[in-house]
Write a protein that holds these residues in place. Structure first.
Motif, PDB file in Angstrom:
ATOM      1  N   ILE A 111      19.731 -28.347 -50.306  1.00  0.00           N
ATOM      2  CA  ILE A 111      19.508 -29.592 -49.577  1.00  0.00           C
ATOM      3  C   ILE A 111      18.146 -29.543 -48.901  1.00  0.00           C
ATOM      4  O   ILE A 111      17.408 -30.512 -48.875  1.00  0.00           O
ATOM      5  N   TRP A 112      17.817 -28.369 -48.337  1.00  0.00           N
ATOM      6  CA  TRP A 112      16.555 -28.187 -47.629  1.00  0.00           C
ATOM      7  C   TRP A 112      16.031 -26.790 -47.949  1.00  0.00           C
ATOM      8  O   TRP A 112      16.782 -25.821 -47.916  1.00  0.00           O
ATOM      9  N   GLU A 113      14.782 -26.696 -48.257  1.00  0.00           N
ATOM     10  CA  GLU A 113      14.152 -25.410 -48.556  1.00  0.00           C
ATOM     11  C   GLU A 113      13.276 -25.004 -47.365  1.00  0.00           C
ATOM     12  O   GLU A 113      12.383 -25.764 -46.975  1.00  0.00           O
ATOM     13  N   PRO A 114      13.521 -23.846 -46.748  1.00  0.00           N
ATOM     14  CA  PRO A 114      12.686 -23.414 -45.622  1.00  0.00           C
ATOM     15  C   PRO A 114      11.224 -23.291 -46.057  1.00  0.00           C
ATOM     16  O   PRO A 114      10.939 -22.989 -47.220  1.00  0.00           O
ATOM     17  N   PRO A 115      10.292 -23.507 -45.127  1.00  0.00           N
ATOM     18  CA  PRO A 115       8.877 -23.484 -45.484  1.00  0.00           C
ATOM     19  C   PRO A 115       8.360 -22.121 -45.956  1.00  0.00           C
ATOM     20  O   PRO A 115       7.371 -22.058 -46.674  1.00  0.00           O
ATOM     21  N   SER A 116       9.010 -21.040 -45.547  1.00  0.00           N
ATOM     22  CA  SER A 116       8.567 -19.712 -45.989  1.00  0.00           C
ATOM     23  C   SER A 116       9.758 -18.761 -45.994  1.00  0.00           C
ATOM     24  O   SER A 116      10.812 -19.052 -45.430  1.00  0.00           O
ATOM     25  N   GLU A 117       9.557 -17.606 -46.609  1.00  0.00           N
ATOM     26  CA  GLU A 117      10.623 -16.601 -46.652  1.00  0.00           C
ATOM     27  C   GLU A 117      10.895 -16.022 -45.267  1.00  0.00           C
ATOM     28  O   GLU A 117      12.020 -15.629 -44.967  1.00  0.00           O
ATOM     29  N   GLU A 118       9.866 -15.965 -44.437  1.00  0.00           N
ATOM     30  CA  GLU A 118      10.054 -15.443 -43.085  1.00  0.00           C
ATOM     31  C   GLU A 118      10.985 -16.340 -42.282  1.00  0.00           C
ATOM     32  O   GLU A 118      11.853 -15.864 -41.555  1.00  0.00           O
ATOM     33  N   VAL A 119      10.793 -17.664 -42.422  1.00  0.00           N
ATOM     34  CA  VAL A 119      11.656 -18.603 -41.711  1.00  0.00           C
ATOM     35  C   VAL A 119      13.082 -18.504 -42.246  1.00  0.00           C
ATOM     36  O   VAL A 119      14.047 -18.534 -41.481  1.00  0.00           O
ATOM     37  N   GLU A 120      13.222 -18.333 -43.540  1.00  0.00           N
ATOM     38  CA  GLU A 120      14.543 -18.168 -44.144  1.00  0.00           C
ATOM     39  C   GLU A 120      15.230 -16.917 -43.608  1.00  0.00           C
ATOM     40  O   GLU A 120      16.406 -16.940 -43.257  1.00  0.00           O
ATOM     41  N   SER A 121      14.485 -15.824 -43.500  1.00  0.00           N
ATOM     42  CA  SER A 121      15.043 -14.583 -42.952  1.00  0.00           C
ATOM     43  C   SER A 121      15.420 -14.750 -41.491  1.00  0.00           C
ATOM     44  O   SER A 121      16.459 -14.253 -41.045  1.00  0.00           O
ATOM     45  N   LEU A 122      14.570 -15.456 -40.734  1.00  0.00           N
ATOM     46  CA  LEU A 122      14.861 -15.694 -39.325  1.00  0.00           C
ATOM     47  C   LEU A 122      16.138 -16.503 -39.168  1.00  0.00           C
ATOM     48  O   LEU A 122      17.002 -16.166 -38.350  1.00  0.00           O
ATOM     49  N   LEU A 123      16.298 -17.553 -39.958  1.00  0.00           N
ATOM     50  CA  LEU A 123      17.508 -18.370 -39.875  1.00  0.00           C
ATOM     51  C   LEU A 123      18.746 -17.569 -40.251  1.00  0.00           C
ATOM     52  O   LEU A 123      19.811 -17.719 -39.637  1.00  0.00           O
TER      53      LEU A 123
END
Length: 92
Positions: free
Chosen positions: A54-66
């Motif tokens: 549905i939504w793709e995080p702007p970077s892998e770091e943000v994905e890891s943080l979430l």
């Protein structure tokens, strides 16, 4: 005293989460999902996922943080429940 201690602990947790992102700006924080995606593409290149994000995080770091925040929230809720039930049993 208890409020100051709690605020200090919350500050330390936020610092532990945010500090690595600032210290290692160009580092790759890859996980098992990326490795699984590469393995699937290698084994079955014609495979297509069943669902789209549905939504793709702007970077892998943000994905890891979430992901880390989600895990911390879940652990906090489980710890609260265990502590609450144990406290209720001791009080009874």
């Amino acid at each position: 005293m208890g409020k100051i201690k709690n605020l200090a602990l919350i500050f330390l947790v936020v610092l532990l989460i945010a500090l690595p992102l600032f210290m290692h700006r160009n580092a790759e924080f890859g996980g098992a999902d990326d490795q699984a995606e590469e393995a699937i593409a290698e084994i079955a290149p014609e495979y297509h996922p069943w669902f789209k994000n549905i939504w793709e995080p702007p970077s892998e770091e943000v994905e890891s943080l979430l992901f880390a925040l989600q895990a911390a929230l879940g652990a906090g809720l489980i710890g609260y429940y265990i502590g609450f039930t144990r406290g209720r049993q001791k009080g009874a």
